[in-house]
Design an enzyme around this catalytic site. Structure first.
Site, PDB file in Angstrom:
ATOM      1  N   TRP A 325       0.836  -1.206   0.000  1.00 41.24           N
ATOM      2  CA  TRP A 325       0.000   0.000   0.000  1.00 41.24           C
ATOM      3  C   TRP A 325       0.870   1.254   0.000  1.00 41.24           C
ATOM      4  CZ3 TRP A 325      -0.215   4.067   3.459  1.00 41.24           C
ATOM      5  CH2 TRP A 325      -1.297   4.951   3.327  1.00 41.24           C
ATOM      6  N   HIS A 326       2.031   1.174   0.666  1.00 40.29           N
ATOM      7  CA  HIS A 326       2.884   2.356   0.803  1.00 40.29           C
ATOM      8  C   HIS A 326       3.558   2.763  -0.499  1.00 40.29           C
ATOM      9  CE1 HIS A 326       2.408   1.639   5.133  1.00 40.29           C
ATOM     10  NE2 HIS A 326       2.776   2.888   5.286  1.00 40.29           N
ATOM     11  N   GLY A 327       3.751   1.846  -1.408  1.00 42.34           N
ATOM     12  CA  GLY A 327       4.385   2.261  -2.646  1.00 42.34           C
ATOM     13  C   GLY A 327       4.706   1.116  -3.573  1.00 42.34           C
ATOM     14  N   PHE A 478       2.475   8.642  -0.990  1.00 38.90           N
ATOM     15  CA  PHE A 478       1.717   7.401  -0.856  1.00 38.90           C
ATOM     16  C   PHE A 478       0.229   7.633  -1.105  1.00 38.90           C
ATOM     17  CE2 PHE A 478       5.200   6.809   2.436  1.00 38.90           C
ATOM     18  CZ  PHE A 478       6.054   6.250   1.522  1.00 38.90           C
TER      19      PHE A 478
END
Length: 478
Positions: A325-327, A478
């Site tokens: 999800w962060h990247g 993000f």
């Protein structure tokens, strides 16, 4: 528009005055003003992506209405999946298209097959990961019949685009924030002052702590091959304070700003670096995201039910998904995988909920055992943060290889005395206020008013003194 910018310093008072002095007697006008202000706030960065927020708002508002009207289970599932596909599809395209395209090519190259694919010059819309999850919480809760759908489009649009937490959270649940747009808001002086106090502390975290740490983090991580293990260790520690000051500082400003307008957002950070194990850390770090994944991913796939092997599987799934999800980078996946490895022993030993209270709640200092546990947990997070900060896996491994050797015990080449002093003061203040929602919420209330004012002015002066080292908020990417 950045919270730590002149633009926002002008924008916020203007919206505040219009909200309380022009639209005060009309709830719909207040909500509409929030929508317009939020679109201006977001469009200040890139007006082209306002259409994405509007599209997501229209889709989920409509789906929520038909979920309520539809009685057939199959039709309700189709509606839910429509929301999931549209929202996650947009997020996946803008955030992950090039990642999957590049890895697809590399996978075939590994087997000796050269193929061509097109990558796109895609600009990642700021905050898309946050407002996508926020709108999904609405449709999922309506599908589960935990929430009645709204018929007030302006209230729903305000919920989706609420500018204080639009681009970097906290990720608010529809069940908490949306009903607040239905109720008449009355200005509360005490709440407004408390909000300003939290904004002040958030700015201190961002400008004085995070931005100062960022200077040395950038130098050390960029030139890691030139430094000793001890310097690299400090680089990791500085990054730990940078990302905490940066992200929790943003959350403090967002929550404080919301209070100025009569809204209450949930706490997003609860002094995570005072955690005594990694499970406690994840109950205190980015709480809105951790609980979102818990309620909408972890529990539906089985959670802590079933055999230990299933529980371990679920832990790895949730941490790896959280990392992704962060990247769109393997570094975030490894970061999530590493945190899962940290967590699993606690799960297997049934100690993942051993520390649910505030550390040393009734004493001035932690016990020796608590101090050791906090130190170990902090160092574990620092090692994981190296992957989070690194450009790629090779960079992270080279960095750790350079750090974990005999030069770890040498004198660091970079020794910013003033930064050590700032971090020490910051830790002392955070430790003193660890039982509160934020560090200075009630920290100096026992002192006379002139002492409190002197401290607030000191914090304000420090913010202005260090305001020339402006860095973007890390979680904007993000």
């Amino acid at each position: 528009m950045l919270f730590n910018s002149i633009d926002f310093a002008i924008f916020l008072p203007v919206v505040f005055v219009l909200y309380w002095f022009v639209a005060q007697k009309n709830l719909r006008a207040q909500n509409l003003l929030i929508v317009i202000s939020s679109y201006v706030f977001y469009g200040w960065w890139d007006y082209r992506f306002l259409s994405l927020i509007l599209f997501s708002t229209l889709v989920d508002f409509t789906i929520g209405k038909y979920l309520f009207l539809s009685k057939k289970k199959q039709n309700r599932k189709i509606l839910l999946w429509t929301s999931l596909i549209v929202n996650i599809g947009l997020l996946g395209f803008f955030k992950y298209y090039n990642f999957f395209a590049d890895n697809f090519v590399q996978a075939f190259s590994f087997f000796g097959q050269e193929i061509q694919t097109n990558t796109l010059n895609i600009i990642l819309p700021v905050g898309i990961s946050f407002y996508t999850f926020q709108t999904l919480s609405y449709t999922i809760d309506v599908y589960r019949k935990n929430l009645e759908p709204t018929r007030d489009f302006s209230a729903f649009a305000a919920f989706v685009s609420f500018f204080p937490q639009l681009v970097a959270g906290p990720i608010e649940r529809a069940s908490n924030l949306l009903p607040q747009f239905y109720k008449k808001r009355v200005f509360n002086y005490a709440n407004a002052v408390d909000g300003l106090r939290q904004i002040l502390w958030g700015l201190f975290k961002k400008i004085v702590i995070a931005d100062n740490c960022a200077q040395f983090v950038n130098i050390i991580f960029t030139n890691h091959a030139d430094y000793s293990g001890s310097t690299l260790l400090f680089g990791g520690i500085f990054f730990a304070f940078q990302i905490y000051g940066d992200f929790s500082g943003y959350s403090d400003i967002a929550i404080g700003t919301s209070r100025l307008f009569g809204f209450n957002l949930k706490q997003n950070f609860a002094f995570p670096y005072f955690s005594r194990d990694i499970a406690e850390f994840w109950r205190r770090w980015h709480i809105s995201l951790s609980t979102w994944f818990r309620d909408y991913v972890y529990i539906p796939i089985g959670g802590s039910r079933g055999t230990k092997s299933r529980q371990v599987r679920n832990v790895f799934i949730i941490f790896i998904v959280s990392g992704f999800w962060h990247g769109a980078n393997w570094t975030f996946i490894v970061w999530g995988f590493l945190n899962a490895l940290y967590f699993v022993p606690l799960l297997l030993l049934n100690k993942n909920r051993s520390n649910t209270d505030v550390v040393a709640q009734k004493s001035l200092l932690p016990s020796i055992k608590e101090f050791i546990n906090m130190s170990i947990t902090f160092l574990m997070t620092v090692l994981a943060w190296v992957f989070f900060r690194a450009e790629n896996i090779g960079h992270a491994l080279d960095y750790l290889n350079g750090m974990i050797n005999l030069s770890l015990f040498s004198i660091p080449e970079i020794r910013p005395t003033y930064l050590f002093v700032l971090i020490f003061i910051f830790i002392v203040v955070e430790w003193s206020g660890r039982c509160n929602q934020y560090a200075i919420e009630r920290l100096w209330f026992k002192y006379p008013k002139f002492v409190r004012l002197a401290i607030y002015y000191t914090i304000t002066i420090a913010i202005f003194l260090f305001s020339g080292k402006e860095q973007d908020f890390i979680y904007f990417q993000f």
